[in-house]
Design a protein around this motif. Structure first.
Motif, PDB file in Angstrom:
ATOM      1  N   LEU A   8       5.953 -40.914  31.985  1.00  0.00           N
ATOM      2  CA  LEU A   8       6.675 -40.479  31.496  1.00  0.00           C
ATOM      3  C   LEU A   8       8.093 -41.939  31.623  1.00  0.00           C
ATOM      4  CD1 LEU A   8       7.194 -37.119  33.529  1.00  0.00           C
ATOM      5  CD2 LEU A   8       6.662 -37.494  30.719  1.00  0.00           C
ATOM      6  N   GLU A   9       8.898 -42.533  32.387  1.00  0.00           N
ATOM      7  CA  GLU A   9      10.091 -42.832  32.240  1.00  0.00           C
ATOM      8  C   GLU A   9       9.657 -44.268  30.684  1.00  0.00           C
ATOM      9  OE1 GLU A   9      10.654 -44.818  35.911  1.00  0.00           O
ATOM     10  OE2 GLU A   9      11.273 -42.479  36.858  1.00  0.00           O
ATOM     11  N   GLY A  10       8.224 -44.666  30.570  1.00  0.00           N
ATOM     12  CA  GLY A  10       8.170 -45.301  29.602  1.00  0.00           C
ATOM     13  C   GLY A  10       8.825 -44.707  28.122  1.00  0.00           C
ATOM     14  N   HIS A  11       9.003 -43.782  27.802  1.00  0.00           N
ATOM     15  CA  HIS A  11       9.344 -42.769  26.366  1.00  0.00           C
ATOM     16  C   HIS A  11      10.582 -42.598  26.643  1.00  0.00           C
ATOM     17  CE1 HIS A  11       4.739 -42.077  25.034  1.00  0.00           C
ATOM     18  NE2 HIS A  11       4.780 -41.229  26.976  1.00  0.00           N
ATOM     19  N   PHE A  12      11.282 -42.734  27.443  1.00  0.00           N
ATOM     20  CA  PHE A  12      12.813 -42.444  28.128  1.00  0.00           C
ATOM     21  C   PHE A  12      13.340 -44.121  28.185  1.00  0.00           C
ATOM     22  CE2 PHE A  12      11.097 -38.704  28.294  1.00  0.00           C
ATOM     23  CZ  PHE A  12      11.637 -37.666  28.344  1.00  0.00           C
ATOM     24  N   LYS A  13      12.662 -45.102  28.146  1.00  0.00           N
ATOM     25  CA  LYS A  13      13.982 -46.497  28.286  1.00  0.00           C
ATOM     26  C   LYS A  13      14.511 -46.931  27.287  1.00  0.00           C
ATOM     27  CE  LYS A  13      10.761 -48.134  31.896  1.00  0.00           C
ATOM     28  NZ  LYS A  13      11.625 -47.768  32.981  1.00  0.00           N
ATOM     29  N   ASP A  14      13.838 -46.290  25.888  1.00  0.00           N
ATOM     30  CA  ASP A  14      14.129 -46.696  24.292  1.00  0.00           C
ATOM     31  C   ASP A  14      16.021 -45.215  24.555  1.00  0.00           C
ATOM     32  OD1 ASP A  14      15.686 -46.815  21.712  1.00  0.00           O
ATOM     33  OD2 ASP A  14      13.986 -47.006  21.201  1.00  0.00           O
ATOM     34  N   PRO A  15      17.254 -45.707  24.512  1.00  0.00           N
ATOM     35  CA  PRO A  15      17.849 -44.047  24.369  1.00  0.00           C
ATOM     36  C   PRO A  15      18.000 -43.958  23.007  1.00  0.00           C
ATOM     37  CG  PRO A  15      19.443 -46.419  24.609  1.00  0.00           C
ATOM     38  CD  PRO A  15      17.713 -46.910  24.819  1.00  0.00           C
ATOM     39  N   ASN A  16      17.424 -44.874  21.913  1.00  0.00           N
ATOM     40  CA  ASN A  16      17.324 -44.007  20.786  1.00  0.00           C
ATOM     41  C   ASN A  16      16.199 -43.397  20.350  1.00  0.00           C
ATOM     42  OD1 ASN A  16      20.001 -45.176  20.554  1.00  0.00           O
ATOM     43  ND2 ASN A  16      19.022 -46.889  19.310  1.00  0.00           N
ATOM     44  N   ASP A  17      15.311 -43.513  21.255  1.00  0.00           N
ATOM     45  CA  ASP A  17      13.808 -42.615  20.407  1.00  0.00           C
ATOM     46  C   ASP A  17      14.023 -41.412  21.096  1.00  0.00           C
ATOM     47  OD1 ASP A  17      11.390 -41.688  20.138  1.00  0.00           O
ATOM     48  OD2 ASP A  17      10.614 -43.010  21.682  1.00  0.00           O
ATOM     49  N   ASN A  18      14.184 -40.203  19.784  1.00  0.00           N
ATOM     50  CA  ASN A  18      14.058 -38.594  20.182  1.00  0.00           C
ATOM     51  C   ASN A  18      13.133 -38.040  20.069  1.00  0.00           C
ATOM     52  OD1 ASN A  18      16.867 -38.751  21.325  1.00  0.00           O
ATOM     53  ND2 ASN A  18      17.401 -38.974  18.586  1.00  0.00           N
ATOM     54  N   SER A  19      11.625 -38.623  19.636  1.00  0.00           N
ATOM     55  CA  SER A  19      10.457 -38.268  19.301  1.00  0.00           C
ATOM     56  C   SER A  19      10.397 -37.356  20.954  1.00  0.00           C
ATOM     57  CB  SER A  19       9.269 -39.240  19.382  1.00  0.00           C
ATOM     58  OG  SER A  19       9.238 -39.990  20.199  1.00  0.00           O
ATOM     59  N   LYS A  20       9.161 -36.133  20.141  1.00  0.00           N
ATOM     60  CA  LYS A  20       9.050 -35.145  21.642  1.00  0.00           C
ATOM     61  C   LYS A  20       7.285 -35.435  22.272  1.00  0.00           C
ATOM     62  CE  LYS A  20      11.108 -31.495  20.339  1.00  0.00           C
ATOM     63  NZ  LYS A  20      12.265 -30.300  21.143  1.00  0.00           N
ATOM     64  N   ILE A  21       7.451 -35.529  23.372  1.00  0.00           N
ATOM     65  CA  ILE A  21       6.503 -35.921  24.300  1.00  0.00           C
ATOM     66  C   ILE A  21       5.956 -34.603  24.635  1.00  0.00           C
ATOM     67  CG2 ILE A  21       6.291 -36.245  26.509  1.00  0.00           C
ATOM     68  CD1 ILE A  21       8.579 -38.010  25.663  1.00  0.00           C
ATOM     69  N   ILE A  22       4.832 -34.361  24.224  1.00  0.00           N
ATOM     70  CA  ILE A  22       4.140 -32.577  24.513  1.00  0.00           C
ATOM     71  C   ILE A  22       3.345 -32.845  25.978  1.00  0.00           C
ATOM     72  CG2 ILE A  22       2.652 -31.156  23.652  1.00  0.00           C
ATOM     73  CD1 ILE A  22       4.119 -31.498  21.281  1.00  0.00           C
ATOM     74  N   ILE A  23       2.966 -32.166  26.639  1.00  0.00           N
ATOM     75  CA  ILE A  23       2.348 -32.396  28.028  1.00  0.00           C
ATOM     76  C   ILE A  23       1.699 -30.907  28.413  1.00  0.00           C
ATOM     77  CG2 ILE A  23       3.036 -31.767  30.795  1.00  0.00           C
ATOM     78  CD1 ILE A  23       4.552 -34.746  29.608  1.00  0.00           C
ATOM     79  N   ILE A  24       0.808 -31.299  28.591  1.00  0.00           N
ATOM     80  CA  ILE A  24      -0.522 -29.632  28.074  1.00  0.00           C
ATOM     81  C   ILE A  24      -1.004 -30.176  29.681  1.00  0.00           C
ATOM     82  CG2 ILE A  24      -2.922 -29.267  27.990  1.00  0.00           C
ATOM     83  CD1 ILE A  24      -2.617 -30.438  25.282  1.00  0.00           C
ATOM     84  N   LEU A  25      -0.627 -28.657  30.241  1.00  0.00           N
ATOM     85  CA  LEU A  25      -1.179 -28.548  32.011  1.00  0.00           C
ATOM     86  C   LEU A  25      -2.021 -28.083  31.948  1.00  0.00           C
ATOM     87  CD1 LEU A  25       2.865 -26.501  32.295  1.00  0.00           C
ATOM     88  CD2 LEU A  25       2.359 -28.891  33.326  1.00  0.00           C
ATOM     89  N   ASP A  26      -3.033 -27.334  31.524  1.00  0.00           N
ATOM     90  CA  ASP A  26      -4.103 -27.122  31.982  1.00  0.00           C
ATOM     91  C   ASP A  26      -5.128 -27.668  32.975  1.00  0.00           C
ATOM     92  OD1 ASP A  26      -2.462 -24.054  31.170  1.00  0.00           O
ATOM     93  OD2 ASP A  26      -3.529 -24.023  28.896  1.00  0.00           O
ATOM     94  N   GLY A  27      -5.713 -27.121  33.314  1.00  0.00           N
ATOM     95  CA  GLY A  27      -6.965 -27.583  33.309  1.00  0.00           C
ATOM     96  C   GLY A  27      -7.014 -28.090  35.226  1.00  0.00           C
ATOM     97  N   THR A  28      -6.242 -28.326  35.359  1.00  0.00           N
ATOM     98  CA  THR A  28      -6.057 -28.733  36.912  1.00  0.00           C
ATOM     99  C   THR A  28      -6.501 -28.092  37.862  1.00  0.00           C
ATOM    100  OG1 THR A  28      -3.337 -28.423  37.717  1.00  0.00           O
ATOM    101  CG2 THR A  28      -4.280 -30.518  35.864  1.00  0.00           C
ATOM    102  N   GLU A  29      -6.490 -28.021  39.087  1.00  0.00           N
ATOM    103  CA  GLU A  29      -6.321 -27.196  40.556  1.00  0.00           C
ATOM    104  C   GLU A  29      -5.094 -26.472  40.443  1.00  0.00           C
ATOM    105  OE1 GLU A  29      -9.507 -28.356  42.994  1.00  0.00           O
ATOM    106  OE2 GLU A  29     -10.554 -29.423  41.146  1.00  0.00           O
ATOM    107  N   GLY A  30      -4.266 -26.957  40.003  1.00  0.00           N
ATOM    108  CA  GLY A  30      -3.327 -26.695  40.300  1.00  0.00           C
ATOM    109  C   GLY A  30      -2.120 -27.372  40.981  1.00  0.00           C
TER     110      GLY A  30
END
Length: 106
Positions: free
Chosen positions: A34-56
C-alpha cells in the motif's frame, strides 16, 4: 488504477498486526503493497483491494494495514483512493472503512 488481490498477491492466511507477530501481518501488507502507492502526493489513482478468498482477517490485521495507512497519509486521501471488493463478506468493507475514518482508535 492498481488492483491488489490479497489472496493472489499476498496470502491465503493473513496474520496479526505487526511483523514481529509472525508471517503475513497487516504491517507487512501495508508496507509492501500500500505505502508505495501513497508516496507521490500528486498520485490520485484508484487502488482496488480484492478481499475475497482468504481464510479470514484478524481485526488487528485490518486495523494495522488500513488504519495504519490513514495514520500516515490521512483519512481523506485513503478513502478517496482505496476501493474495496468483497463478494463473500460485505460487512468487512464497512469495518475497514471505520478503521480508516477513525485511525487513532486502535
Amino acid at each position: 488504477m492498481t488492483t491488489i488481490n490479497i489472496l493472489k498477491d499476498f496470502t491465503r492466511t493473513p496474520g496479526a498486526r505487526f511483523i514481529t507477530d509472525g508471517q503475513y501481518s497487516g504491517e507487512e501488507f501495508r508496507e509492501k503493497f500500500l505505502e508505495g502507492h501513497f508516496k507521490d502526493p500528486n498520485d490520485n489513482s484508484k487502488i482496488i483491494i480484492i478481499l475475497d478468498g482468504t481464510e479470514g482477517y484478524a481485526t488487528s490485521f485490518l486495523e494495522e494495514a488500513f488504519g495504519g495507512l490513514a495514520r500516515k497519509y490521512g483519512t481523506k486521501r485513503c478513502l478517496d483512493r482505496l476501493e474495496f471488493i468483497s463478494n463473500e463478506d460485505k460487512l468487512i468493507i464497512d469495518e475497514i472503512k471505520s478503521y480508516i475514518e477513525h485511525p487513532d482508535n486502535e
